[in-house]
Design a protein around this motif. Structure first.
Motif, PDB file in Angstrom:
ATOM      1  N   SER A  12      17.515  28.328  42.545  1.00 24.80           N
ATOM      2  CA  SER A  12      18.265  27.096  42.331  1.00 24.80           C
ATOM      3  C   SER A  12      18.032  26.090  43.447  1.00 24.80           C
ATOM      4  CB  SER A  12      19.761  27.412  42.215  1.00 24.80           C
ATOM      5  OG  SER A  12      20.512  26.236  42.014  1.00 24.80           O
ATOM      6  N   GLY A  13      18.016  26.566  44.694  1.00 20.86           N
ATOM      7  CA  GLY A  13      17.697  25.671  45.802  1.00 20.86           C
ATOM      8  C   GLY A  13      16.269  25.168  45.763  1.00 20.86           C
ATOM      9  N   ARG A  22      16.299  21.173  45.550  1.00 19.14           N
ATOM     10  CA  ARG A  22      15.860  20.562  46.806  1.00 19.14           C
ATOM     11  C   ARG A  22      16.985  19.744  47.458  1.00 19.14           C
ATOM     12  NH1 ARG A  22      11.947  18.653  43.353  1.00 19.14           N
ATOM     13  NH2 ARG A  22      12.434  16.514  43.961  1.00 19.14           N
ATOM     14  N   ASP A  23      18.222  20.237  47.311  1.00 23.81           N
ATOM     15  CA  ASP A  23      19.381  19.537  47.852  1.00 23.81           C
ATOM     16  C   ASP A  23      20.265  20.548  48.575  1.00 23.81           C
ATOM     17  OD1 ASP A  23      21.466  17.913  48.487  1.00 23.81           O
ATOM     18  OD2 ASP A  23      21.934  17.304  46.445  1.00 23.81           O
ATOM     19  N   VAL A  24      20.566  20.283  49.844  1.00 22.35           N
ATOM     20  CA  VAL A  24      21.341  21.228  50.644  1.00 22.35           C
ATOM     21  C   VAL A  24      22.770  21.349  50.111  1.00 22.35           C
ATOM     22  CG1 VAL A  24      22.216  21.727  52.955  1.00 22.35           C
ATOM     23  CG2 VAL A  24      19.912  20.795  52.673  1.00 22.35           C
ATOM     24  N   ILE A  25      23.374  20.214  49.779  1.00 21.42           N
ATOM     25  CA  ILE A  25      24.760  20.242  49.298  1.00 21.42           C
ATOM     26  C   ILE A  25      24.858  21.013  47.983  1.00 21.42           C
ATOM     27  CG2 ILE A  25      26.679  18.818  48.502  1.00 21.42           C
ATOM     28  CD1 ILE A  25      25.729  16.664  50.428  1.00 21.42           C
ATOM     29  N   ALA A  26      23.939  20.734  47.056  1.00 23.11           N
ATOM     30  CA  ALA A  26      23.947  21.459  45.784  1.00 23.11           C
ATOM     31  C   ALA A  26      23.670  22.940  46.000  1.00 23.11           C
ATOM     32  CB  ALA A  26      22.910  20.859  44.834  1.00 23.11           C
ATOM     33  N   ALA A  27      22.804  23.266  46.956  1.00 27.46           N
ATOM     34  CA  ALA A  27      22.499  24.669  47.227  1.00 27.46           C
ATOM     35  C   ALA A  27      23.719  25.396  47.790  1.00 27.46           C
ATOM     36  CB  ALA A  27      21.328  24.762  48.206  1.00 27.46           C
ATOM     37  N   LEU A  28      24.443  24.759  48.712  1.00 25.82           N
ATOM     38  CA  LEU A  28      25.636  25.395  49.275  1.00 25.82           C
ATOM     39  C   LEU A  28      26.741  25.536  48.234  1.00 25.82           C
ATOM     40  CD1 LEU A  28      25.785  23.682  52.788  1.00 25.82           C
ATOM     41  CD2 LEU A  28      24.906  25.962  52.197  1.00 25.82           C
TER      42      LEU A  28
END
Length: 202
Positions: free
Chosen positions: A100-101, A105-111
């Motif tokens: 998914s990360g 390619r988005d840190v906020i979405a990954a967290l």
């Protein structure tokens, strides 16, 4: 005959002069249409370009977060039905978070995906009936998923940057190739030669 020829030549020059004036106004008119963005300011053009890039590139942040949540729920349901071992379940969910990360390619979405996946894993794949526990093993799984998500995000960004750089190099090479750069010159020289011939004939 010479006076008639001179009158004809003057008429042609007048026609060219009129076309030249209208051509200049036409060019300014075209630039005026494009200059509407200048009247409204460069910020309007920047917003439109930003929207185009957002449409052509990644989805908005809210869509990426919602996508990670949906993927986590679907993966949890499939893993709960197919896999019985708890350790294998946890590793599979960590892999889903990493993928998914990689895509977002988005840190906020990954967290956000990490939080959702960890809650689902702890509540339904490790425990039952959505019971959340904060034992040492649970915190270790949270750390593993966080590392997997950040690693996938970094890998996705690096891959995307490399592909974008390769595309720019390829497009720049096509535009600045010697064949493409030399092709307009004969046409321009032919036009100048035609104007020179007309001027000489008059």
């Amino acid at each position: 005959m010479s006076s008639e020829h001179r009158d004809d030549s003057r008429g042609e020059h007048d026609r060219h002069g009129e076309h030249g004036e209208h051509g200049e106004h036409g060019e300014h008119g075209e630039h005026g249409e494009h200059g509407e963005c200048g009247e409204h300011g460069e910020q309007g053009c920047g917003v439109e370009r930003g929207q185009g890039r957002r449409r052509g590139g990644r989805a908005p942040g809210g869509v990426r977060v919602a996508g990670g949540f949906a993927v986590s729920v679907a993966a949890c349901a499939v893993v709960a039905l197919v896999v019985a071992d708890v350790q294998v379940r946890c590793w599979l969910m960590a892999l889903v978070v990493a993928l998914s990360g990689l895509v977002a390619r988005d840190v906020i979405a990954a967290l956000a995906t990490v939080v959702t996946a960890w809650c689902l894993t702890t509540g339904f794949l490790v425990n039952t009936l959505g019971t959340l526990t904060f034992a040492q093993d649970d915190l270790l799984r949270l750390g593993q998923m966080t590392a997997a998500a950040l690693g996938g995000t970094a890998l996705g960004r690096a891959t995307h940057a490399a592909l974008t750089h390769a595309r720019r190099v390829t497009s720049t090479g096509r535009v600045t190739s010697p064949e493409a750069a030399a092709s307009p010159e004969p046409a321009a020289s032919t036009k100048h030669a035609g104007f020179a011939g007309r001027a000489a004939s008059t």
